[in-house]
Design a protein around this motif. Structure first.
Motif, short mmCIF file in Angstrom:
data_model
loop_
_atom_site.label_atom_id
_atom_site.label_comp_id
_atom_site.label_asym_id
_atom_site.label_seq_id
_atom_site.Cartn_x
_atom_site.Cartn_y
_atom_site.Cartn_z
N GLY A 1 39.00 37.58 54.30
CA GLY A 1 40.06 37.55 53.14
C GLY A 1 39.43 37.71 51.92
O GLY A 1 40.26 37.82 50.90
N SER A 2 38.25 37.94 51.61
CA SER A 2 37.92 37.95 50.40
C SER A 2 37.41 39.28 50.01
O SER A 2 37.02 39.74 48.82
CB SER A 2 36.40 37.33 50.07
N VAL A 3 37.72 40.26 51.00
CA VAL A 3 37.46 41.80 50.82
C VAL A 3 38.65 42.30 50.00
O VAL A 3 39.55 42.31 50.42
CB VAL A 3 37.11 42.55 51.99
N ASP A 4 38.13 43.07 49.06
CA ASP A 4 39.48 43.73 48.22
C ASP A 4 38.79 45.08 47.78
O ASP A 4 37.75 45.51 47.58
CB ASP A 4 39.31 42.81 46.90
N VAL A 5 39.71 46.19 48.11
CA VAL A 5 39.79 47.35 47.87
C VAL A 5 40.70 47.91 46.89
O VAL A 5 41.85 47.62 47.10
CB VAL A 5 39.62 48.36 49.04
N SER A 6 40.39 48.44 45.74
CA SER A 6 41.45 48.99 44.91
C SER A 6 40.97 50.43 44.20
O SER A 6 39.93 50.74 44.21
CB SER A 6 41.50 47.83 43.57
N ARG B 1 30.50 36.68 49.78
CA ARG B 1 29.93 36.07 50.73
C ARG B 1 29.40 34.37 50.10
O ARG B 1 28.92 34.43 49.23
CB ARG B 1 28.65 36.47 51.39
N SER B 2 30.25 33.65 50.96
CA SER B 2 29.91 32.13 50.32
C SER B 2 28.61 31.35 50.98
O SER B 2 28.30 31.84 51.96
CB SER B 2 31.12 31.00 50.92
N THR C 1 29.30 37.68 44.94
CA THR C 1 30.04 38.68 45.16
C THR C 1 29.50 39.99 45.05
O THR C 1 28.50 40.50 44.54
CB THR C 1 31.00 38.75 43.63
N PHE C 2 29.68 40.91 46.07
CA PHE C 2 29.20 42.18 46.33
C PHE C 2 30.44 43.13 45.53
O PHE C 2 31.54 42.94 45.70
CB PHE C 2 29.28 42.61 47.74
N MET C 3 29.84 43.91 44.72
CA MET C 3 30.63 44.87 44.17
C MET C 3 30.13 46.49 44.09
O MET C 3 29.00 46.51 44.09
CB MET C 3 31.37 44.60 42.95
N ARG C 4 31.10 47.27 44.41
CA ARG C 4 30.32 48.75 44.45
C ARG C 4 31.52 49.55 43.88
O ARG C 4 32.90 49.60 44.08
CB ARG C 4 30.07 49.23 46.02
#
Length: 147
Positions: A54-59, A71-72, A90-93
């Motif tokens: 539910g925390s994964v976001d692709v935009s 990841r909590s 928070t992971f971000m790429r």
């Protein structure tokens, strides 16, 4: 006597990237991924073990593909850490997309800790066969001898 150790600097950088010695302030530094082309699309696989789907976001915005995930941290009350190597936060790429992809048809799945993003190649960028037109009678071209 001083000895040259080429791996000392590499070990130092690795410790800094992995957050060694940071105690419980473990922040993610990277999101390992593979990117390859198969057929008429690209596939990106990113490792996100232990991340809540539910925390994964692709935009996609202005030609940039952004992947985000959270990841909590487990409850830390009364915890005495012996080892603390797993990143939390928070992971971000972000990746720049070229003009040759169809951003409207990008799709993503998350399964067993792996985020898979499929990026189709735009029709205008796909190879195509060009029909050659000409006269109905064959032409013969003769080479001159140059004498």
């Amino acid at each position: 006597m001083l000895r040259f150790d080429p791996f000392h600097d590499i070990d130092t950088v690795a410790r800094q990237l992995l957050g060694e010695g940071t105690g419980t302030t473990r922040a993610p530094r990277f999101m390992p991924m593979d990117l390859f082309k198969v057929g008429d699309h690209y596939v990106l696989n990113a490792d996100l073990p232990g991340v809540d789907p539910g925390s994964v976001d692709v935009s996609v915005d202005n030609g940039t593909l952004t992947l985000r995930a959270q990841r909590s941290s487990p409850s830390e009350e009364g915890v005495q850490w012996i080892a603390s190597e797993r990143f939390v936060g928070t992971f971000m790429r972000q990746l720049s997309l070229g003009d040759n992809v169809d951003a409207d048809k990008i799709s993503a799945t998350y399964n067993n800790g792996v985020l898979s993003v499929t990026v189709p190649i735009a029709d205008k960028a796909k190879p195509r066969r060009i029909e050659i037109s000409g006269t109905s009678q064959p032409k013969t071209i003769e080479a001159s001898s140059g004498n």
